[in-house]
Motif scaffolding. Structure first.
Motif, mmCIF file in Angstrom:
data_model
loop_
_atom_site.group_PDB
_atom_site.id
_atom_site.type_symbol
_atom_site.label_atom_id
_atom_site.label_comp_id
_atom_site.label_asym_id
_atom_site.label_seq_id
_atom_site.Cartn_x
_atom_site.Cartn_y
_atom_site.Cartn_z
ATOM 1 N N ARG A 1 0.680 -1.358 -0.190
ATOM 2 C CA ARG A 1 0.010 0.024 0.025
ATOM 3 C C ARG A 1 0.834 1.038 0.034
ATOM 4 N N TYR B 1 -0.674 4.929 -1.674
ATOM 5 C CA TYR B 1 -2.263 4.841 -1.143
ATOM 6 C C TYR B 1 -2.246 4.946 0.421
ATOM 7 N N THR B 2 -3.429 5.694 1.046
ATOM 8 C CA THR B 2 -3.805 5.891 2.301
ATOM 9 C C THR B 2 -4.564 4.381 2.384
ATOM 10 N N LYS C 1 -7.385 4.486 3.835
ATOM 11 C CA LYS C 1 -8.706 4.830 3.627
ATOM 12 C C LYS C 1 -8.928 4.783 1.983
ATOM 13 N N GLN C 2 -8.102 5.170 1.244
ATOM 14 C CA GLN C 2 -8.038 5.028 -0.318
ATOM 15 C C GLN C 2 -8.148 3.640 -0.654
ATOM 16 N N ASP D 1 -11.301 1.884 0.166
ATOM 17 C CA ASP D 1 -12.491 2.563 -0.638
ATOM 18 C C ASP D 1 -12.346 1.486 -2.056
ATOM 19 N N LYS D 2 -11.079 1.517 -2.499
ATOM 20 C CA LYS D 2 -10.909 0.848 -3.789
ATOM 21 C C LYS D 2 -11.477 -0.714 -3.665
ATOM 22 N N SER E 1 -12.723 0.988 6.288
ATOM 23 C CA SER E 1 -11.562 1.430 6.525
ATOM 24 C C SER E 1 -10.961 0.668 7.665
#
Length: 70
Positions: free
Chosen positions: A13, A18-19, A21-22, A25-26, A31
């Motif tokens: 990650r 990416y965070t 959270k990101q 979401d993906k 989260s």
């Protein structure tokens, strides 16, 4: 054998910028649920593990620490 799934998830990650959270979401995850996977407090279902492997272009074996061919 030491379980390193959480370490591999975090490494992949962060390497891709990416965070949590990101990424959650993906993947269509809460989260907090994803955080538990990185902290090795929960284990993702096999279907999600496969989805994560495809997303990152690595094998499930790599995610699980069975090989280092990421």
């Amino acid at each position: 054998m030491k379980i390193i799934l959480g370490e591999r998830l975090k490494e992949l990650r962060e390497d891709r910028g990416y965070t949590q959270k990101q990424l959650s979401d993906k993947l269509g995850l809460n989260s907090v649920t994803y955080l538990h996977y990185e902290k090795e407090q929960r284990e993702p279902p096999l279907s999600l593990l496969a989805e994560i492997a495809v997303f990152y272009g690595v094998s499930v074996d790599y995610l699980l620490g069975l090989n280092d061919d990421g």
